[in-house]
Design a protein around this motif. Structure first.
Motif, PDB file in Angstrom:
ATOM      1  N   HIS A  51      12.756 -52.896  11.539  1.00 21.05           N
ATOM      2  CA  HIS A  51      11.996 -52.014  12.465  1.00 21.05           C
ATOM      3  C   HIS A  51      11.768 -50.668  12.234  1.00 21.05           C
ATOM      4  O   HIS A  51      12.871 -49.895  12.002  1.00 21.05           O
ATOM      5  N   PRO A  52      10.799 -50.116  12.085  1.00 26.04           N
ATOM      6  CA  PRO A  52      10.721 -48.595  11.692  1.00 26.04           C
ATOM      7  C   PRO A  52      10.994 -47.624  12.743  1.00 26.04           C
ATOM      8  O   PRO A  52      11.249 -46.323  12.207  1.00 26.04           O
ATOM      9  N   LEU A  53      11.435 -47.870  13.816  1.00 29.58           N
ATOM     10  CA  LEU A  53      12.005 -46.865  14.764  1.00 29.58           C
ATOM     11  C   LEU A  53      13.377 -47.258  15.084  1.00 29.58           C
ATOM     12  O   LEU A  53      13.464 -48.173  16.103  1.00 29.58           O
TER      13      LEU A  53
ATOM     14  N   ARG B 110       5.702 -44.353  22.331  1.00 27.49           N
ATOM     15  CA  ARG B 110       6.173 -43.203  21.496  1.00 27.49           C
ATOM     16  C   ARG B 110       5.214 -42.925  20.186  1.00 27.49           C
ATOM     17  O   ARG B 110       4.885 -42.058  19.891  1.00 27.49           O
ATOM     18  N   ALA B 111       4.666 -43.878  19.780  1.00 28.53           N
ATOM     19  CA  ALA B 111       3.580 -44.061  18.440  1.00 28.53           C
ATOM     20  C   ALA B 111       2.396 -43.266  18.994  1.00 28.53           C
ATOM     21  O   ALA B 111       1.831 -42.464  18.230  1.00 28.53           O
TER      22      ALA B 111
ATOM     23  N   ALA C 212       2.318 -49.672  16.903  1.00 28.25           N
ATOM     24  CA  ALA C 212       1.059 -49.523  18.198  1.00 28.25           C
ATOM     25  C   ALA C 212       0.045 -50.315  17.504  1.00 28.25           C
ATOM     26  O   ALA C 212      -0.335 -50.134  16.486  1.00 28.25           O
ATOM     27  N   PRO C 213      -0.724 -50.861  18.534  1.00 30.36           N
ATOM     28  CA  PRO C 213      -1.994 -51.545  18.026  1.00 30.36           C
ATOM     29  C   PRO C 213      -3.049 -50.386  17.767  1.00 30.36           C
ATOM     30  O   PRO C 213      -2.969 -49.420  18.282  1.00 30.36           O
TER      31      PRO C 213
ATOM     32  N   ARG D 133      -7.178 -44.232  20.820  1.00 28.72           N
ATOM     33  CA  ARG D 133      -7.345 -43.634  22.079  1.00 28.72           C
ATOM     34  C   ARG D 133      -6.205 -42.126  22.008  1.00 28.72           C
ATOM     35  O   ARG D 133      -6.876 -41.035  22.241  1.00 28.72           O
ATOM     36  N   ALA D 134      -5.235 -42.293  21.315  1.00 32.26           N
ATOM     37  CA  ALA D 134      -4.352 -41.558  21.434  1.00 32.26           C
ATOM     38  C   ALA D 134      -4.831 -40.193  20.201  1.00 32.26           C
ATOM     39  O   ALA D 134      -4.659 -39.013  20.593  1.00 32.26           O
TER      40      ALA D 134
END
Length: 462
Positions: free
Chosen positions: A208-210, A376-377, A403-404, A410-411
């Motif tokens: 997992h990357p985080l 967080r992403a 995140a999708p 949107r971010a």
């Protein structure tokens, strides 16, 4: 915090919604190890505990701590010589131990979970060295609960005597839960050092990357797989897991078997790790109602923005300034956008070439709670573009694993809107108040008051 396995000193700054941790240190005293044998705290473990508590008392004195609270749980509560230990600590360390009962321990664990994950709806399990507290939580309130004498040290003691006895020992204890059906189809929230260690191992095993434990989610099948993996993994291999306390390694097989059994008994939908527990619950219970009602992510982001930013009201004004672009935004996205706005000035002191990296680092690795890895992403993506980050920067590949694409898209828009507001006005309240954004279909309109028209520069059409 005097537990059955470890004793920990945590120093917090102030009584805020998410207080800053100023110092954190633990001593692995293993006070609960002797209970299974004769019901007493061993002399050796008490000596280690007292030495550690003397150091902690000296540290709090040197730091000028205004208020010290010393809390003991299952080991001291249940030991035949617990009162003698309390008297010794008072005499040698000058600390007055407050022994809390199982009910207070369960309530503290539940409040700690709620303080870090306010919308939690499921069952909380707090695994200590001497006991396991299970509590139903929903809507910030505590429901059914039970305290079981199957802590990590007791599980380890049973396993060492007879590995075959561990399963029946756990099953017998779990059979006393008469409300297990209340957890069916809902997440199981795990609290406690041994279970957090299992989350660290799962993060490492899955790549997992985080590597952040709080609010890390595993499928309901993961605990059973972890138990089987631990049975075939040597200690030398596990020592390679980042931030894993080697002192907890002996207790992990029993903790994994218990976690798998609890998840199966409850019929949980998934397993979510919590970095908050009893200590945070005690702090949370002590806060005024108005402070307890604050959103912990927004509260922490606001504090960080004030500490590192240039203008105190800057984040809130940027949020309102871009609001017309996001009139149909769902509440969860609106909350994240506000957090991004509050953090949108945290990198201005960094070297200009490294501001995007600074923004991403704060968003991804900050000490935030009530936020998922995907959220967080999204914050990291918004700040990356706010500070002029490259769309093809390597970090974007990491964010896409967390995140999708729709949320990251949107971010990115949030970040570009923040960058426009920052560049147009210099981040000044006056400039933001004198301008506004409007949306007309697919057209974006920027309006400036006549007295501040010069903010547009020479080529703008007003």
């Amino acid at each position: 915090d005097i537990g059955s396995n470890s004793i920990r000193l945590v120093v917090y700054q102030g009584r805020s919604r998410v207080p800053t941790t100023m110092f954190n240190e633990k001593v692995m005293a293993g006070l609960g190890r002797g209970l299974a044998a004769n019901g007493k705290l061993s002399d050796a473990s008490m000596d280690v505990a007292v030495a550690g508590l003397r150091r902690f008392a000296a540290l709090t004195g040197a730091m000028g701590i205004a208020r010290v609270r010393t809390v003991a749980t299952a080991a001291v509560r249940e030991a035949k010589n617990g009162s003698a230990f309390i008297a010794r600590v008072a005499a040698e360390c000058g600390l007055a131990i407050e022994t809390i009962d199982g009910e207070a321990e369960a309530r503290g664990a539940a409040l700690g979970l709620v303080s870090g994950i306010p919308d939690a709806d499921g069952v909380v399990g707090d695994l200590g060295g001497g006991s396991l507290e299970l509590i139903r939580v929903s809507g910030g309130e505590m429901g059914s609960r039970i305290s079981l004498p199957i802590g990590a040290l007791r599980l380890d003691a049973v396993r060492k005597r007879d590995r075959r006895a561990l399963g029946p020992f756990i099953a017998k204890a779990l059979d006393t839960i008469d409300w297990a059906g209340e957890g069916r189809g809902k997440p199981f929230y795990m609290v406690g050092g041994s279970w957090r260690a299992l989350a660290q191992i799962h993060i490492w095993m899955t790549g997992h990357p985080l590597p952040i434990v709080h609010q890390y989610e595993m499928p309901a099948s993961a605990p059973a797989k972890l138990f089987r993996s631990l049975a075939h993994t040597d200690l030398a291999t596990l020592k390679a897991v980042p931030h894993l306390s080697t002192s907890r390694l002996p207790s992990l097989p029993g903790a994994a078997m218990l976690l798998a059994a609890v998840v199966k008994k409850l019929g949980a939908s998934s397993v979510i790790a919590s970095g908050f527990g009893l200590r945070e619950g005690l702090l949370y219970a002590d806060l005024p109602d108005a402070v307890r009602g604050l959103d912990p992510l927004i509260s922490a982001a606001r504090s960080e923005g004030v500490r590192q930013g240039r203008f105190a009201e800057h984040g809130d004004m940027l949020f309102e300034w871009m609001d017309p672009l996001f009139s149909d935004e769902p509440p969860a996205d609106r909350r994240l956008r506000l957090a991004a706005c509050l953090l949108s000035d945290i990198a201005w002191r960094a070297h200009p070439d490294f501001r995007p990296e600074r923004g991403v680092d704060v968003a991804l690795h900050g000490n935030w709670v009530a936020v998922t890895a995907a959220e967080r992403a999204a914050l990291a993506c918004a700040l990356h573009f706010c500070f002029g980050g490259d769309p093809n920067a390597p970090v974007m590949a990491t964010l896409m694993l967390l995140a999708p694409p729709s949320l990251l898209a949107r971010a990115r828009i949030w970040g570009l809107a923040l960058r426009l507001g920052q560049r147009l006005t210099g981040g000044t309240p006056v400039g933001l108040a004198a301008s506004r954004l409007e949306r007309d279909g697919q057209t974006l309109i920027l309006r400036l008051g006549h007295t501040h028209a010069d903010l547009a520069g020479g080529d703008a059409v007003l």
